[in-house]
Design a protein around this motif. Structure first.
Motif, PDB file in Angstrom:
ATOM      1  N   SER A 135      -6.053  -6.991   2.515  1.00 16.82           N
ATOM      2  CA  SER A 135      -6.114  -6.089   1.354  1.00 16.82           C
ATOM      3  C   SER A 135      -7.560  -5.813   0.955  1.00 16.82           C
ATOM      4  O   SER A 135      -7.811  -5.195  -0.081  1.00 16.82           O
ATOM      5  CB  SER A 135      -5.370  -6.724   0.172  1.00 16.82           C
ATOM      6  OG  SER A 135      -4.031  -7.008   0.510  1.00 16.82           O
ATOM      7  N   GLY A 136      -8.509  -6.317   1.759  1.00 18.58           N
ATOM      8  CA  GLY A 136      -9.922  -6.035   1.491  1.00 18.58           C
ATOM      9  C   GLY A 136     -10.561  -6.989   0.503  1.00 18.58           C
ATOM     10  O   GLY A 136     -11.572  -6.662  -0.116  1.00 18.58           O
ATOM     11  N   LEU A 180      -3.323   3.125   5.323  1.00 11.53           N
ATOM     12  CA  LEU A 180      -4.472   3.907   4.858  1.00 11.53           C
ATOM     13  C   LEU A 180      -5.574   3.976   5.913  1.00 11.53           C
ATOM     14  O   LEU A 180      -6.369   4.903   5.930  1.00 11.53           O
ATOM     15  CB  LEU A 180      -5.031   3.287   3.571  1.00 11.53           C
ATOM     16  CG  LEU A 180      -4.031   3.285   2.415  1.00 11.53           C
ATOM     17  CD1 LEU A 180      -4.450   2.324   1.328  1.00 11.53           C
ATOM     18  CD2 LEU A 180      -3.858   4.695   1.865  1.00 11.53           C
ATOM     19  N   PHE A 181      -5.602   2.983   6.800  1.00  9.18           N
ATOM     20  CA  PHE A 181      -6.612   2.915   7.856  1.00  9.18           C
ATOM     21  C   PHE A 181      -6.498   4.108   8.805  1.00  9.18           C
ATOM     22  O   PHE A 181      -7.491   4.726   9.174  1.00  9.18           O
ATOM     23  CB  PHE A 181      -6.452   1.599   8.612  1.00  9.18           C
ATOM     24  CG  PHE A 181      -7.401   1.421   9.762  1.00  9.18           C
ATOM     25  CD1 PHE A 181      -8.768   1.383   9.550  1.00  9.18           C
ATOM     26  CD2 PHE A 181      -6.915   1.286  11.057  1.00  9.18           C
ATOM     27  CE1 PHE A 181      -9.645   1.210  10.611  1.00  9.18           C
ATOM     28  CE2 PHE A 181      -7.782   1.113  12.123  1.00  9.18           C
ATOM     29  CZ  PHE A 181      -9.146   1.082  11.903  1.00  9.18           C
ATOM     30  N   ILE A 207      -8.524  -3.021   5.439  1.00  5.79           N
ATOM     31  CA  ILE A 207      -7.828  -1.824   4.945  1.00  5.79           C
ATOM     32  C   ILE A 207      -6.366  -1.879   5.396  1.00  5.79           C
ATOM     33  O   ILE A 207      -6.100  -2.110   6.579  1.00  5.79           O
ATOM     34  CB  ILE A 207      -8.475  -0.535   5.511  1.00  5.79           C
ATOM     35  CG1 ILE A 207      -9.975  -0.507   5.203  1.00  5.79           C
ATOM     36  CG2 ILE A 207      -7.790   0.712   4.966  1.00  5.79           C
ATOM     37  CD1 ILE A 207     -10.718   0.630   5.889  1.00  5.79           C
ATOM     38  N   THR A 243      -9.192  -1.367  -1.425  1.00  2.35           N
ATOM     39  CA  THR A 243      -8.817  -0.368  -0.422  1.00  2.35           C
ATOM     40  C   THR A 243      -7.357   0.069  -0.557  1.00  2.35           C
ATOM     41  O   THR A 243      -6.985   1.118  -0.032  1.00  2.35           O
ATOM     42  CB  THR A 243      -9.011  -0.947   0.996  1.00  2.35           C
ATOM     43  OG1 THR A 243      -8.349  -2.221   1.065  1.00  2.35           O
ATOM     44  CG2 THR A 243     -10.485  -1.138   1.309  1.00  2.35           C
ATOM     45  N   GLY A 244      -6.538  -0.729  -1.258  1.00  2.00           N
ATOM     46  CA  GLY A 244      -5.094  -0.471  -1.230  1.00  2.00           C
ATOM     47  C   GLY A 244      -4.486   0.108  -2.489  1.00  2.00           C
ATOM     48  O   GLY A 244      -3.382   0.645  -2.462  1.00  2.00           O
ATOM     49  N   SER A 259      -6.912  -4.702  -5.090  1.00  3.39           N
ATOM     50  CA  SER A 259      -7.338  -4.395  -3.726  1.00  3.39           C
ATOM     51  C   SER A 259      -8.218  -3.154  -3.765  1.00  3.39           C
ATOM     52  O   SER A 259      -7.761  -2.087  -4.180  1.00  3.39           O
ATOM     53  CB  SER A 259      -6.113  -4.139  -2.834  1.00  3.39           C
ATOM     54  OG  SER A 259      -6.510  -3.438  -1.672  1.00  3.39           O
ATOM     55  N   ALA A 299      -6.221  -2.731  11.705  1.00  3.35           N
ATOM     56  CA  ALA A 299      -6.558  -2.486  10.293  1.00  3.35           C
ATOM     57  C   ALA A 299      -7.064  -3.729   9.541  1.00  3.35           C
ATOM     58  O   ALA A 299      -8.051  -3.624   8.795  1.00  3.35           O
ATOM     59  CB  ALA A 299      -5.355  -1.870   9.573  1.00  3.35           C
ATOM     60  N   HIS A 321     -10.712  -4.561   9.243  1.00  3.74           N
ATOM     61  CA  HIS A 321     -11.499  -3.661   8.400  1.00  3.74           C
ATOM     62  C   HIS A 321     -11.200  -3.871   6.918  1.00  3.74           C
ATOM     63  O   HIS A 321     -11.786  -3.202   6.066  1.00  3.74           O
ATOM     64  CB  HIS A 321     -11.213  -2.207   8.782  1.00  3.74           C
ATOM     65  CG  HIS A 321     -11.545  -1.880  10.211  1.00  3.74           C
ATOM     66  ND1 HIS A 321     -12.771  -1.397  10.602  1.00  3.74           N
ATOM     67  CD2 HIS A 321     -10.813  -2.021  11.350  1.00  3.74           C
ATOM     68  CE1 HIS A 321     -12.776  -1.226  11.919  1.00  3.74           C
ATOM     69  NE2 HIS A 321     -11.601  -1.608  12.395  1.00  3.74           N
ATOM     70  N   ALA A 341       0.832  -1.213   0.000  1.00  4.39           N
ATOM     71  CA  ALA A 341       0.000   0.000   0.000  1.00  4.39           C
ATOM     72  C   ALA A 341       0.862   1.255   0.000  1.00  4.39           C
ATOM     73  O   ALA A 341       0.528   2.243  -0.671  1.00  4.39           O
ATOM     74  CB  ALA A 341      -0.931  -0.005   1.217  1.00  4.39           C
TER      75      ALA A 341
END
Ligand code: ADP
Ligand code: MG
Length: 259
Positions: free
Chosen positions: A48-49, A230-231, A226, A78-79, A76, A221, A224, A24
């Motif tokens: 990685s969501g 980034l979280f 994430i 979120t990433g 990902s 993190a 979630h 990320a």
């Protein structure tokens, strides 16, 4: 394309946290990044969501030649990096690969056609020196070793270093140790500061400058989906991994100059 295996045969030392957050962090720095989950636990995938349970194809199918990497990777959400995901299917790969030709270099071959597509490929290895880890080491140009600064850390290190030497000698002349990354670091612990100083003494500039502190936001993190960087961008752990990503980008630049 620079390919790095994140390896340490011990469990719970921060391999997956480092893989996801470095991926990320690199993506944040504008680097085209692929994260390969080589652990049947699928923690890097989930972190990685990406839900590991609903996947039709995973790295298992790529290793066994049942699917191409291009049709297996996912982005990902979120990433901002690509993921070659894993789940429990991968636990069977070891046995099923026994009859395959050159089984230690299946991942290397799968990556060969994608050389132009990524700046960085990170491989999150399982906590063993198994055929899966061997595939990671055969595919990589270098190894990043996350470790906690505790008494037994150095003991386990020699097994890993010997394995890396053997792979270098017999299977992959490109392979080298890029560096040791000190993680879950507690500067108030006398033992941690002593072990950290020992590492610097023994391994010199093979020890990354960045120190990743123990930080609860990094541990929160994954639930979630994430990446930690980034979280909560302002958390100390997130800041450290962003700095580490920059350190990696710089290291790779100086290599290119050496060539
Ligand atoms: P491995 O992949 O080597 O088994 P993980 O990255 O899964 O290790 O980390 C093990 C546990 O420690 C996880 O619960 C993770 O959230 C936590 N952890 C990892 N790095 C940190 C850190 N810097 N601060 C706090 N917790 C961490
Ligand atoms: Mg892991």
């Amino acid at each position: 394309m620079h390919i790095f295996a994140i390896a340490n045969q011990k469990g719970g030392v921060g391999k997956t946290t480092t893989s996801v957050n470095l991926a990320a962090g690199l993506a944040q720095a504008g680097q085209r990044t692929l994260l390969i989950d080589l652990d049947p636990q699928g923690n890097a995938t989930m972190g990685s969501g990406i839900d590991k349970r609903g996947l039709q194809r995973t790295v298992y199918h790529v290793l066994l030649g049942l699917a191409a990497l291009a049709e297996t990777r996912v982005t990902s959400p979120t990433g901002g990096f690509d993921v070659l995901p894993a789940n429990r299917d991968l636990a069977g790969a070891e046995v099923e690969m026994v009859d395959l030709d050159r089984r230690e270099s299946r991942l290397k071959r799968a990556l060969a056609q994608h050389d132009a597509e990524y700046d960085f490929v990170l491989i999150d290895c399982p906590p063993s020196l198994s055929m899966l880890t061997l595939n990671g080491l055969c595919a990589a140009h270098g190894v990043i070793i996350p470790m906690q600064c505790e008494y037994y850390a150095l003991e386990g290190l020699s097994d890993l270093v010997n394995t890396i030497k053997q792979v270098h000698r017999n299977l992959n002349r490109d392979l080298r140790i890029i560096g040791l990354l000190r993680v879950m670091y507690d500067p108030r612990s006398l033992l941690a500061t002593q072990v950290s100083a020992q590492l610097e003494q023994h391994f010199g500039d093979k020890v990354f400058k960045t120190l990743v502190p123990r930080n609860v936001r990094l541990a929160e993190a994954p639930s979630h989906g994430i990446p930690g960087v980034l979280f909560d961008k302002t958390a100390k752990g997130a800041q450290a991994y962003l700095t580490f990503a920059t350190e990696m980008v710089e290291r790779v630049k100086t290599w290119n100059n050496e060539l």
